[in-house]
Write an enzyme that holds these catalytic residues in place. Structure first.
Site, PDB file in Angstrom:
ATOM      1  N   HIS A 103       0.858  -1.195   0.000  1.00  0.00           N
ATOM      2  CA  HIS A 103       0.000   0.000   0.000  1.00  0.00           C
ATOM      3  C   HIS A 103       0.892   1.242   0.000  1.00  0.00           C
ATOM      4  O   HIS A 103       1.732   1.394   0.881  1.00  0.00           O
ATOM      5  CB  HIS A 103      -0.916   0.007   1.227  1.00  0.00           C
ATOM      6  CG  HIS A 103      -2.112  -0.891   1.084  1.00  0.00           C
ATOM      7  ND1 HIS A 103      -3.265  -0.713   1.783  1.00  0.00           N
ATOM      8  CD2 HIS A 103      -2.309  -1.990   0.303  1.00  0.00           C
ATOM      9  CE1 HIS A 103      -4.151  -1.634   1.446  1.00  0.00           C
ATOM     10  NE2 HIS A 103      -3.586  -2.435   0.553  1.00  0.00           N
ATOM     11  N   TYR A 138      -9.048   5.290   8.136  1.00  0.00           N
ATOM     12  CA  TYR A 138      -9.235   5.590   9.562  1.00  0.00           C
ATOM     13  C   TYR A 138     -10.288   6.696   9.628  1.00  0.00           C
ATOM     14  O   TYR A 138     -10.093   7.769   9.045  1.00  0.00           O
ATOM     15  CB  TYR A 138      -7.944   6.100  10.196  1.00  0.00           C
ATOM     16  CG  TYR A 138      -6.816   5.101  10.262  1.00  0.00           C
ATOM     17  CD1 TYR A 138      -6.040   4.783   9.142  1.00  0.00           C
ATOM     18  CD2 TYR A 138      -6.507   4.456  11.456  1.00  0.00           C
ATOM     19  CE1 TYR A 138      -5.000   3.857   9.220  1.00  0.00           C
ATOM     20  CE2 TYR A 138      -5.462   3.534  11.545  1.00  0.00           C
ATOM     21  CZ  TYR A 138      -4.717   3.242  10.420  1.00  0.00           C
ATOM     22  OH  TYR A 138      -3.689   2.323  10.496  1.00  0.00           O
ATOM     23  N   PRO A 193      -3.575   0.365  18.908  1.00  0.00           N
ATOM     24  CA  PRO A 193      -3.316  -0.088  17.531  1.00  0.00           C
ATOM     25  C   PRO A 193      -3.606   0.963  16.455  1.00  0.00           C
ATOM     26  O   PRO A 193      -3.378   0.707  15.285  1.00  0.00           O
ATOM     27  CB  PRO A 193      -4.230  -1.294  17.384  1.00  0.00           C
ATOM     28  CG  PRO A 193      -5.230  -1.189  18.460  1.00  0.00           C
ATOM     29  CD  PRO A 193      -4.615  -0.415  19.561  1.00  0.00           C
TER      30      PRO A 193
HETATM   31  P1  FAS Z   1       2.444 -11.628  21.946  1.00  0.00           P
HETATM   32  O1  FAS Z   1       1.480 -11.239  23.030  1.00  0.00           O
HETATM   33  O2  FAS Z   1       1.965 -11.720  20.548  1.00  0.00           O
HETATM   34  O3  FAS Z   1       3.087 -13.058  22.278  1.00  0.00           O
HETATM   35  C1  FAS Z   1       3.443 -13.399  23.603  1.00  0.00           C
HETATM   36  C2  FAS Z   1       3.400 -14.918  23.714  1.00  0.00           C
HETATM   37  O4  FAS Z   1       3.852 -15.267  25.021  1.00  0.00           O
HETATM   38  C3  FAS Z   1       1.979 -15.461  23.568  1.00  0.00           C
HETATM   39  O5  FAS Z   1       1.951 -16.503  22.626  1.00  0.00           O
HETATM   40  C4  FAS Z   1       1.625 -15.950  24.981  1.00  0.00           C
HETATM   41  O6  FAS Z   1       0.799 -17.099  24.962  1.00  0.00           O
HETATM   42  C5  FAS Z   1       2.999 -16.274  25.543  1.00  0.00           C
HETATM   43  N1  FAS Z   1       3.046 -16.215  27.008  1.00  0.00           N
HETATM   44  C6  FAS Z   1       2.450 -15.310  27.820  1.00  0.00           C
HETATM   45  N2  FAS Z   1       2.739 -15.584  29.111  1.00  0.00           N
HETATM   46  C7  FAS Z   1       3.552 -16.692  29.107  1.00  0.00           C
HETATM   47  C8  FAS Z   1       4.175 -17.455  30.114  1.00  0.00           C
HETATM   48  N3  FAS Z   1       4.030 -17.120  31.407  1.00  0.00           N
HETATM   49  N4  FAS Z   1       4.922 -18.526  29.751  1.00  0.00           N
HETATM   50  C9  FAS Z   1       5.075 -18.855  28.437  1.00  0.00           C
HETATM   51  N5  FAS Z   1       4.509 -18.169  27.418  1.00  0.00           N
HETATM   52  C10 FAS Z   1       3.745 -17.096  27.766  1.00  0.00           C
HETATM   53  N6  FAS Z   1      -0.854  -4.545  16.865  1.00  0.00           N
HETATM   54  C11 FAS Z   1      -1.026  -3.910  15.696  1.00  0.00           C
HETATM   55  O7  FAS Z   1      -0.049  -3.372  15.157  1.00  0.00           O
HETATM   56  N7  FAS Z   1      -2.286  -3.844  15.106  1.00  0.00           N
HETATM   57  C12 FAS Z   1      -3.388  -4.448  15.677  1.00  0.00           C
HETATM   58  O8  FAS Z   1      -4.486  -4.373  15.149  1.00  0.00           O
HETATM   59  C13 FAS Z   1      -3.239  -5.129  16.893  1.00  0.00           C
HETATM   60  N8  FAS Z   1      -4.309  -5.763  17.480  1.00  0.00           N
HETATM   61  C14 FAS Z   1      -4.131  -6.413  18.686  1.00  0.00           C
HETATM   62  C15 FAS Z   1      -5.201  -7.069  19.345  1.00  0.00           C
HETATM   63  C16 FAS Z   1      -5.005  -7.718  20.574  1.00  0.00           C
HETATM   64  C17 FAS Z   1      -6.178  -8.407  21.268  1.00  0.00           C
HETATM   65  C18 FAS Z   1      -3.736  -7.709  21.180  1.00  0.00           C
HETATM   66  C19 FAS Z   1      -3.529  -8.367  22.533  1.00  0.00           C
HETATM   67  C20 FAS Z   1      -2.677  -7.069  20.555  1.00  0.00           C
HETATM   68  C21 FAS Z   1      -2.858  -6.431  19.300  1.00  0.00           C
HETATM   69  N9  FAS Z   1      -1.807  -5.794  18.626  1.00  0.00           N
HETATM   70  C22 FAS Z   1      -1.954  -5.152  17.448  1.00  0.00           C
HETATM   71  C23 FAS Z   1      -0.510  -5.806  19.165  1.00  0.00           C
HETATM   72  C24 FAS Z   1       0.100  -7.152  18.823  1.00  0.00           C
HETATM   73  O9  FAS Z   1       0.128  -7.308  17.415  1.00  0.00           O
HETATM   74  C25 FAS Z   1       1.433  -7.185  19.480  1.00  0.00           C
HETATM   75  O10 FAS Z   1       2.159  -6.003  19.253  1.00  0.00           O
HETATM   76  C26 FAS Z   1       2.237  -8.386  19.067  1.00  0.00           C
HETATM   77  O11 FAS Z   1       1.447  -9.528  19.273  1.00  0.00           O
HETATM   78  C27 FAS Z   1       3.493  -8.369  19.901  1.00  0.00           C
HETATM   79  O12 FAS Z   1       4.096  -9.588  19.768  1.00  0.00           O
HETATM   80  P2  FAS Z   1       4.830 -10.270  21.020  1.00  0.00           P
HETATM   81  O13 FAS Z   1       5.638  -9.242  21.711  1.00  0.00           O
HETATM   82  O14 FAS Z   1       5.454 -11.495  20.482  1.00  0.00           O
HETATM   83  O15 FAS Z   1       3.666 -10.605  22.065  1.00  0.00           O
HETATM   84  C1  PHB Z   2      -5.528  -4.437  11.022  1.00  0.00           C
HETATM   85  O1  PHB Z   2      -5.687  -4.650   9.807  1.00  0.00           O
HETATM   86  O2  PHB Z   2      -5.751  -5.310  11.894  1.00  0.00           O
HETATM   87  C2  PHB Z   2      -5.051  -3.073  11.466  1.00  0.00           C
HETATM   88  C3  PHB Z   2      -4.596  -2.180  10.518  1.00  0.00           C
HETATM   89  C4  PHB Z   2      -4.148  -0.923  10.934  1.00  0.00           C
HETATM   90  C5  PHB Z   2      -4.183  -0.597  12.276  1.00  0.00           C
HETATM   91  C6  PHB Z   2      -4.645  -1.509  13.227  1.00  0.00           C
HETATM   92  C7  PHB Z   2      -5.081  -2.759  12.818  1.00  0.00           C
HETATM   93  O3  PHB Z   2      -3.755   0.640  12.683  1.00  0.00           O
END
Ligand code: FAS
Ligand code: PHB
Length: 390
Positions: A72, A201, A293
């Site tokens: 994009h 957005y 996000p």
């Molecule tokens: P993660 O949270 O992805 O991974 C951490 C891992 O550690 C998980 O698999 C968990 O099960 C594991 N874990 C936790 N506790 C543990 C323990 N005690 N022992 C062993 N393992 C354990 N970012 C965006 O840019 N756009 C979005 O739209 C967006 N939507 C999101 C929606 C939600 C509901 C959440 C929670 C986050 C969202 N994010 C979004 C942010 C997300 O993308 C994070 O930035 C990304 O997952 C970060 O990756 P990690 O740091 O690997 O953490």
């Molecule tokens: C998504 O596609 O999940 C998305 C894209 C842009 C954002 C947040 C989430 O800023």
């Protein structure tokens, strides 16, 4: 058992770190509390910065992304029915973002670790990092009821916001910074054509909406909802009607609706620790920071943390040079806070804050009008959106 680096968490941060270290000849064991299927099924981020894409290519997991992920070169802001296109490529000397779901990133990383015989133990319970304030850290956990211990040189806490790693670090509350927003995002995935070819957005007095996608036949939409919203209170018809009400008419008229195949509410918060290193424990990704996000930064920040930490560990192991490890926390947090600023700014601009006085609402409009009129302001937005330098 012994390895060089124990990585807690098999999300994108943990898996990417394990892969990059392995390619450099450094052994690691990844401990994940959930099943691989559960981790791969979580619907989260969708927009990848170019530097994060390059990191995935360096890790050997960029092929599917380059083949199937859409590039994009622009994104759109809608404000009270008016549209403003931000020409990302034109304003940043040709830089773009790629639409590629986090589920795809995680799937490719799991497969790459498996292909290289990487040790990723899912369903590891009661994981506890220990001894990291000394020279001989280790991690205890149980798997299938049997207690285990892994001795190592370093521990990487990549276990997300609710993980054990940050909770195990010295707890100096004065060091963490947090802002919790009075709303969340209700997200829907639907097998429908996206309402627009680029992301939109949208601000409306009714609340924020985001029109995103995963492909030209898989759409991702979000609505700002009160923080404690139960997705079960939002049947599909209600979601589509509210989305239409928040979009400019021309867009709303072209919205293709269909059954949701995923529906969930994500809370919004800004959070960052004061230090991402505690002795031989290093935090990376959501374990260290959370951004709303709105700026699409969460996953991308996990990428820059892993870039800094993997490079620092390589320096330590192969050159005996500790400087990059010693400066990791300050270096990573410097980029984190610039992304915190951008994510907060986008959230403040595009959401309807329930208790806002009229002055603040008028200021939002002035901010949007300034963006409409100022190329300089659009350049700042575009540079942050495509990703600040590592
Ligand atoms: P993660 O949270 O992805 O991974 C951490 C891992 O550690 C998980 O698999 C968990 O099960 C594991 N874990 C936790 N506790 C543990 C323990 N005690 N022992 C062993 N393992 C354990 N970012 C965006 O840019 N756009 C979005 O739209 C967006 N939507 C999101 C929606 C939600 C509901 C959440 C929670 C986050 C969202 N994010 C979004 C942010 C997300 O993308 C994070 O930035 C990304 O997952 C970060 O990756 P990690 O740091 O690997 O953490
Ligand atoms: C998504 O596609 O999940 C998305 C894209 C842009 C954002 C947040 C989430 O800023």
């Amino acid at each position: 058992m012994r390895t060089q680096v124990v990585i807690i968490g098999a999300g994108p941060a943990g898996l990417l770190l394990s892969q990059l270290l392995d390619l450099a000849g450094i052994d690691s064991v990844v401990l994940e509390k959930r099943s691989r299927a559960y981790v791969e099924s979580r619907i989260r981020a969708g927009v990848l910065e170019d530097q994060f894409q390059e990191l995935l290519r360096r890790a050997g997991v960029g092929a599917r992304m380059d083949r199937d992920g859409e590039i994009h070169d622009g994104m759109n802001l809608a404000f009270d029915g008016r549209m403003l296109r931000i020409d990302l490529a034109g304003l940043t000397g040709g830089r773009t973002v790629r639409i590629w779901g986090q589920t795809e990133v995680t799937r490719d990383l799991f497969e790459a670790r498996e292909a290289r015989g990487g040790a990723v133990l899912d369903c590891a319970e009661d994981v506890i990092p220990r001894g990291f304030d000394g020279e001989a850290p280790y991690v205890t956990f149980s798997c299938g009821g049997a207690s285990q211990r892994i001795d190592c040189d370093f521990i990487a806490g990549c276990d997300g916001f609710h993980g054990v790693s940050r909770a195990s670090a010295p707890n100096d509350r004065s060091e963490t910074s947090e802002r919790v927003y009075p709303f969340g995002w209700l997200g829907v995935l639907s097998e429908t054509a996206p309402v627009a070819s680029e992301l939109v957005y949208a601000y409306s007095p009714r609340g924020f909406a985001l029109c995103s996608m995963r492909s030209q036949s898989l759409s991702r939409y979000y609505l700002q909802v009160p923080a404690a919203t139960n997705p079960d209170d939002w049947p599909d018809d209600r979601f589509w009607d509210e989305l239409r009400a928040r979009l400019p008419e021309a867009l709303a008229d072209g919205l293709e609706t269909g059954p949701s195949i995923e529906k969930s509410v994500a809370p919004l918060r800004s959070f960052a620790v004061g230090a991402m290193r505690h002795g031989r424990l290093f935090l990376a990704g959501d374990a260290a920071h959370i951004v709303p996000p709105t700026g699409a930064k969460g996953l991308n920040l996990a990428g820059s943390d892993v870039h800094y930490l993997s490079e620092a560990l390589i320096q330590w192991y192969f050159n005996g040079d500790p400087v990059a490890l010693d400066t990791y926390s300050d270096r990573a947090l410097a980029r984190v806070w610039k992304s915190q600023r951008f994510s907060w700014w986008m959230t403040r601009l595009m959401h309807s804050f329930p208790d806002d006085p009229p002055f603040n609402r008028r200021l939002q409009r002035a901010e949007f009008e300034m963006l409409e009129e100022s190329q300089a302001a659009q350049i700042v937005l575009a540079e942050n959106y495509v990703g600040l330098p590592y």
